[in-house]
Design an enzyme around this catalytic site. Sequence first.
Site, PDB file in Angstrom:
ATOM      1  N   TYR A   3     -12.705   9.942  17.144  1.00 31.09           N
ATOM      2  CA  TYR A   3     -11.558  10.665  16.574  1.00 31.09           C
ATOM      3  C   TYR A   3     -11.575  12.124  17.057  1.00 31.09           C
ATOM      4  O   TYR A   3     -10.589  12.836  16.898  1.00 31.09           O
ATOM      5  CB  TYR A   3     -11.558  10.674  15.040  1.00 31.09           C
ATOM      6  CG  TYR A   3     -11.527   9.325  14.368  1.00 31.09           C
ATOM      7  CD1 TYR A   3     -11.209   8.162  15.069  1.00 31.09           C
ATOM      8  CD2 TYR A   3     -11.802   9.208  13.001  1.00 31.09           C
ATOM      9  CE1 TYR A   3     -11.179   6.928  14.431  1.00 31.09           C
ATOM     10  CE2 TYR A   3     -11.769   7.980  12.366  1.00 31.09           C
ATOM     11  CZ  TYR A   3     -11.472   6.840  13.076  1.00 31.09           C
ATOM     12  OH  TYR A   3     -11.455   5.631  12.444  1.00 31.09           O
ATOM     13  N   HIS A  30     -18.404   1.126  15.919  1.00 28.76           N
ATOM     14  CA  HIS A  30     -16.942   1.220  15.777  1.00 28.76           C
ATOM     15  C   HIS A  30     -16.222  -0.100  16.074  1.00 28.76           C
ATOM     16  O   HIS A  30     -15.318  -0.499  15.351  1.00 28.76           O
ATOM     17  CB  HIS A  30     -16.425   2.345  16.694  1.00 28.76           C
ATOM     18  CG  HIS A  30     -15.134   2.951  16.252  1.00 28.76           C
ATOM     19  ND1 HIS A  30     -14.818   4.267  16.465  1.00 28.76           N
ATOM     20  CD2 HIS A  30     -14.071   2.422  15.603  1.00 28.76           C
ATOM     21  CE1 HIS A  30     -13.613   4.517  15.956  1.00 28.76           C
ATOM     22  NE2 HIS A  30     -13.150   3.415  15.433  1.00 28.76           N
TER      23      HIS A  30
END
Length: 276
Positions: free
Chosen positions: A51, A109
């Site tokens: 991110y 992730h």
Amino acid sequence: MTTVPTIALNDGNSLPSVGFGTYPLDDRAVEPAVAGAISSGYTLIDSAYNYGNEKGVGRGFAESGEVRSSIQIATKLPGRHQGFDSTIASFTESRERLGLEYVDLYLIHWPNPSVDRYVDSWRAMIALQKDGLIRSIGVSNFTEDHLTRLADETGVLPAVNQVELHPYFPQHELRAFHTAAGIATEAWSPLGQGKGILEEAVVVDVASRLGVSPAQAVLRWHVQLNSIPIPKSADAARQAQNLDLFSFELSPDDLAAISSLSRGRLGGDPRVHEEQ
Ligand code: A2P
């Protein structure tokens, strides 16, 4: 301030039943958002290396003035860093960017099955947890097959699987598997990215009958499904509203009506998606 119930994890730790999502806020936008979210009562902040906002998340936490032990901060291992040594190096970078001595929850992730390094990454995370640098280890976007392989090859099941989950994609089977295995379910895009779901007649009707917003009705649907939603909002009033889920209840019919919106995922398919 809202008191948020907790959910016990299989490693003896616990998570609050709602957290704060930070995608796609960048370092600059996330810092005040995290500080504000903590002051409205959020105690779980989600982030990820990919991110690009770990520095801002760490600064937002520092700005909040809360004691370290009362706030849980999560981040995630990117696909390109999978493998034993590269997981250790990537985690160290994330932890330093966050400015923390330890990370509360660290997740793989995506499984990236074609690369086939998630078991090695998992072994590195088990070692980091033993060293006290991570409190709870988990995964994101794992299917039942990926989870079963981790347990078979390492003997350690993830505490958490964070997956796409919202009324358009209620994940009945995977949630049932998590419950049977003792894995907590976290939901990304819990509001379906704010598109469509919040305007669905069934959601609007349930919300107006209960005197809450459509977002609160959907987030309460998560809570009653034992799914931990991590709604993102850059807006202080919405942040507070998204945590205020514990003074009303959906009936079994409301839950079923919202689940009947099921139509499919919005994001990548973990069996083929390759996270960079
Ligand atoms: P904003 O940041 O402007 O508040 P998801 O968490 O499913 O990805 O959804 C995030 C989207 O939903 C964002 O666009 C966010 O916009 C919007 N959102 C978050 N909370 C609310 C709310 N309480 N009411 C309406 N929209 C919301």
